[in-house]
Design an enzyme around this catalytic site. Structure first.
Site, mmCIF file in Angstrom:
data_model
loop_
_atom_site.group_PDB
_atom_site.id
_atom_site.type_symbol
_atom_site.label_atom_id
_atom_site.label_comp_id
_atom_site.label_asym_id
_atom_site.label_seq_id
_atom_site.Cartn_x
_atom_site.Cartn_y
_atom_site.Cartn_z
ATOM 1 C CG ASP A 1 13.823 8.931 21.579
ATOM 2 O OD1 ASP A 1 13.378 7.836 21.187
ATOM 3 O OD2 ASP A 1 14.994 9.298 21.360
ATOM 4 C CB SER B 1 19.651 4.318 17.551
ATOM 5 O OG SER B 1 18.461 3.968 16.872
ATOM 6 C CG HIS C 1 15.379 5.264 20.017
ATOM 7 N ND1 HIS C 1 15.531 6.577 19.672
ATOM 8 C CD2 HIS C 1 16.114 4.554 19.128
ATOM 9 C CE1 HIS C 1 16.342 6.682 18.634
ATOM 10 N NE2 HIS C 1 16.707 5.465 18.277
#
Ligand SMILES: *[C@@H]1O[C@H](CO)[C@@H](O)[C@H](O)[C@H]1NC(C)=O
Ligand SMILES: *[C@@H]1O[C@H](CO)[C@@H](O)[C@H](O)[C@H]1NC(C)=O
Ligand SMILES: *[C@@H]1O[C@H](CO)[C@@H](O)[C@H](O)[C@H]1NC(C)=O
Length: 389
Positions: free
Chosen positions: A346, A40, A349
């Site tokens: 969040d 991610s 991240h």
């Protein structure tokens, strides 16, 4: 003729002597494309597709993801641009299209990275009941699977072995970050000491991937290390009942989890050293992910961040602004007023502001290499002291 051009350039430079000109040497022409593998931290939009295949919840398709820069969600795990986006911008290349979500050409780059991807194959974890319960993670998106996707795409990018070597030789390969998910999934079931025993397998997998890419013609590879997981809000939240002695008193980070990251990064750098010795015509660049994040954790004010730097911007009620029942993207979640004043977006991240800083550090290293090989009759770049233009 070449000498004349160099002289003219030097004259121009001496007339407009500025730091920017020197530190960003004709970046736009060094690489023709970017090929990216990762999770991610690098995924520019594949995860909504993959999570859809497995029918697992994916918060990134909802606001406030993407609101800082794109003005809409793009599948990126963040409020705006990721490190890879800043790298693409600096090199004068388009944002790297996510291979599963983009219907078009991949000649200027392809991003195979998927949120939640591991270096090791999913089977390694499922055999050990990691993360256990009814979890479908890790999904079948490991580094090895991403390499298979790359190899399936290859015939659409180039035909002859010679053409492929040429094309990939002028591309920048981003291999990672990989490892964070291998370890974070494992922490659900294993002690930090147990997880430490996985590190050589993770590093060997990254090493083998690099060898495979070099065989395909890669000549410039950037290989990031892992983050300081002990400063990561999801880890801090999961181990919220750790004894005071488990924390670094200066930063509030969990020492053992950070040491695991340092161990991974040390083994990775040793492996890269071996690869460099074996492939002397290939540039293998280590990108430090750990150091820049520690700098931001230790000196938040220097980066324009608020004092309580371990608080996420978007999430639910809890010490670190994280709450498993109220993830960012949930209607009940709250978002901080100014994401650029936060390090974490969040959870694991980073905000765009933090990504920009990490990208600046990596670009400093990438740009200190000359880029396209000067071997096959290419012109030697003009030299200007230590710098090349
Ligand atoms: C991809 O683009 C082509 C032409 O641009 C179009 O014909 C095709 O339907 C598109 N496929 C998808 C899945 O959107
Ligand atoms: C995982 O994905 C790869 C590549 O798409 C495929 O070859 C393999 O069969 C898949 N494995 C599982 C267990 O689904
Ligand atoms: C998480 O959120 C729920 C619902 O808002 C709340 O009841 C709970 O106390 C929160 N947990 C923590 C640790 O704050």
């Amino acid at each position: 003729m070449h000498k004349l051009v160099c002289a003219a350039l030097l004259l121009l430079l001496s007339l407009s002597w500025s730091k920017t000109v020197i530190s960003s040497p004709s970046g736009s022409h060094r690489y023709k494309s970017i090929f990216s593998f990762g999770d991610s931290f690098a995924d520019t939009g594949n995860n909504p597709i993959v999570f859809g295949w497995y029918s697992v919840f994916d918060p990134v398709t909802r606001p406030p993801y993407g609101t800082t820069f794109f003005g809409r969600h793009t599948g990126r795990n963040g409020d705006g641009r990721l490190i890879i986006d800043f790298i693409a911008e600096n090199l004068g290349l388009p944002y790297v299209p996510p291979t599963l979500a983009h219907n078009g050409s991949f000649h200027r780059g392809a991003n195979f990275a998927v949120g939640a991807a591991t270096a090791l194959d999913a089977g390694f974890f499922h055999e050990r009941d990691i993360p256990g319960g009814y979890s479908k993670f890790p999904l079948n998106t490991s580094l090895g699977v991403q390499l298979e996707w790359f190899e399936s795409m290859k015939p659409t990018l180039c035909r002859t072995p010679r053409e492929c070597k040429n094309f990939f030789g002028r591309s920048l390969f981003l291999v990672g970050e990989f490892g964070v998910n291998d370890y974070h999934f494992s922490f659900q079931r294993k002690t930090v000491q147990e997880v430490r025993s996985f590190v050589p397998d993770v590093v060997a997998t990254i090493s083998m991937a690099i060898e495979r890419l070099i065989k395909h013609g890669a000549r410039s590879l950037v290989v990031p290390g892992v983050i300081p997981s002990g400063c990561s809000p999801p880890i801090l939240t999961k181990f919220a009942d750790a004894p005071p002695a488990a924390y670094d008193s200066k930063t509030g980070c969990l020492t053992a989890h950070n040491e695991l990251g340092l161990h991974h990064n040390a083994l990775l750098q040793a492996a890269l050293g071996k690869l460099r010795a074996k492939h002397r015509n290939v540039k293998i660049i280590y990108a430090d992910f750990f150091g820049p994040i520690m700098d931001m954790v230790e000196s938040p004010h220097k980066f324009g961040f608020e004092e309580d730097v371990l608080m996420v911007c978007c999430g639910g009620p809890g010490r670190y602004g994280m709450n498993s029942t109220v993830p960012c993207g949930d209607a009940a979640a709250t978002t901080c007023r100014d994401p650029s004043a936060r390090l974490y977006w969040d959870g694991v991240h980073l905000t765009e502001a933090a990504n920009r800083h990490v990208a600046d550090v990596w670009l400093g290293v990438i740009n200190s290499f000359t880029g396209v090989s000067t071997k096959q009759g290419a012109k030697e770049p003009c030299r200007l002291g230590r710098h090349r233009i």
